[in-house]
Design a protein around this motif. Structure first.
Motif, PDB file in Angstrom:
ATOM      1  N   GLU A   1      -5.399  53.138  39.323  1.00 13.10           N
ATOM      2  CA  GLU A   1      -6.008  54.321  39.656  1.00 13.10           C
ATOM      3  C   GLU A   1      -7.312  54.483  39.185  1.00 13.10           C
ATOM      4  OE1 GLU A   1      -3.584  57.872  38.574  1.00 13.10           O
ATOM      5  OE2 GLU A   1      -1.851  56.409  39.037  1.00 13.10           O
TER       6      GLU A   1
ATOM      7  N   GLN B   1      -4.791  63.340  35.649  1.00 17.00           N
ATOM      8  CA  GLN B   1      -3.462  63.318  35.198  1.00 17.00           C
ATOM      9  C   GLN B   1      -3.646  63.578  33.884  1.00 17.00           C
ATOM     10  OE1 GLN B   1      -2.010  59.218  35.638  1.00 17.00           O
ATOM     11  NE2 GLN B   1      -1.446  59.599  37.837  1.00 17.00           N
ATOM     12  N   GLU B   2      -4.726  63.332  32.993  1.00 17.61           N
ATOM     13  CA  GLU B   2      -4.712  63.909  31.531  1.00 17.61           C
ATOM     14  C   GLU B   2      -4.781  65.306  31.434  1.00 17.61           C
ATOM     15  OE1 GLU B   2      -4.417  63.195  27.446  1.00 17.61           O
ATOM     16  OE2 GLU B   2      -4.034  61.883  29.060  1.00 17.61           O
TER      17      GLU B   2
ATOM     18  N   ARG C   1      -1.439  66.737  32.119  1.00 15.15           N
ATOM     19  CA  ARG C   1      -0.567  66.330  30.851  1.00 15.15           C
ATOM     20  C   ARG C   1      -0.918  67.356  29.844  1.00 15.15           C
ATOM     21  NH1 ARG C   1      -0.369  64.828  26.214  1.00 15.15           N
ATOM     22  NH2 ARG C   1      -2.690  64.113  26.295  1.00 15.15           N
TER      23      ARG C   1
END
Length: 186
Positions: A128, A136-137, A140
């Motif tokens: 990615e 994504q982080e 999350r």
């Protein structure tokens, strides 16, 4: 038991006690250190070094401890840059053994991570993009924050339910006490 190094406070205490002519065994007992440690400092003090200079010398010696960073020879560095430009991954560069490289794949990846080698030049085949990883982080992190807020809310609800039970118990007790007082007052 792990060894703990002398702190600047302990060095100052040793120096102060030494100048007050307190015995070494008494100094050891007071600062809870071994005789040898205290004698090392006292011998340095006898040679004309202050506790501050002793500590600075210790720091200088300590800076030379530990593992040295790996420095790539120029021919290996140019080989790695050439292969990365050709689209090779660090695993492939080390695994092909076309040229002897004096470290492991993990070390090569660490060099990319520490910006010794440029990360942006690595091929992202099947991986990615950095923006996607950051997104994504963020997701999350927002999930973690949501879970903490949810837990706080549930705790608040439980607390309010407990308060309601306490209030109803108090109301019942007040009603019973008023009933009892009316019975006894008649």
């Amino acid at each position: 038991m792990a060894y703990t190094h002398l702190t600047t406070d302990e060095l100052a205490f040793i120096e102060s006690y030494y100048h007050q002519k307190i015995s070494v065994s008494e100094i050891c007992r007071r600062i809870k250190r071994s005789r040898q440690t205290v004698y090392n400092v006292i011998n340095a003090l006898k040679s004309g070094i202050s506790a501050l200079e002793f500590y600075q010398n210790y720091k200088k010696r300590k800076s030379r401890c530990g593992r040295r960073k790996i420095v790539l020879p120029k021919h290996q560095l140019s080989y790695i840059h050439e292969k990365i430009a050709d689209g090779w991954t660090p695993d492939t560069i080390i695994g092909r053994n076309e040229e002897s490289i004096s470290f492991s794949v993990k070390t090569l990846y660490r060099m990319f991570k520490e910006d010794v080698l440029p990360v942006h030049s690595l091929p992202m085949k099947g991986k990615e993009s950095l923006a996607a990883i950051m997104k994504q982080e963020d997701v999350r992190l927002s999930n973690v924050i949501f879970q903490k807020e949810r837990l706080n809310f549930l705790t608040l609800i439980q607390s309010s339910a407990i308060l309601k039970e306490i209030r109803s118990s108090i109301d019942i007790m007040v009603a019973q006490s008023s009933l009892l007082s009316s019975v006894f007052l008649r």
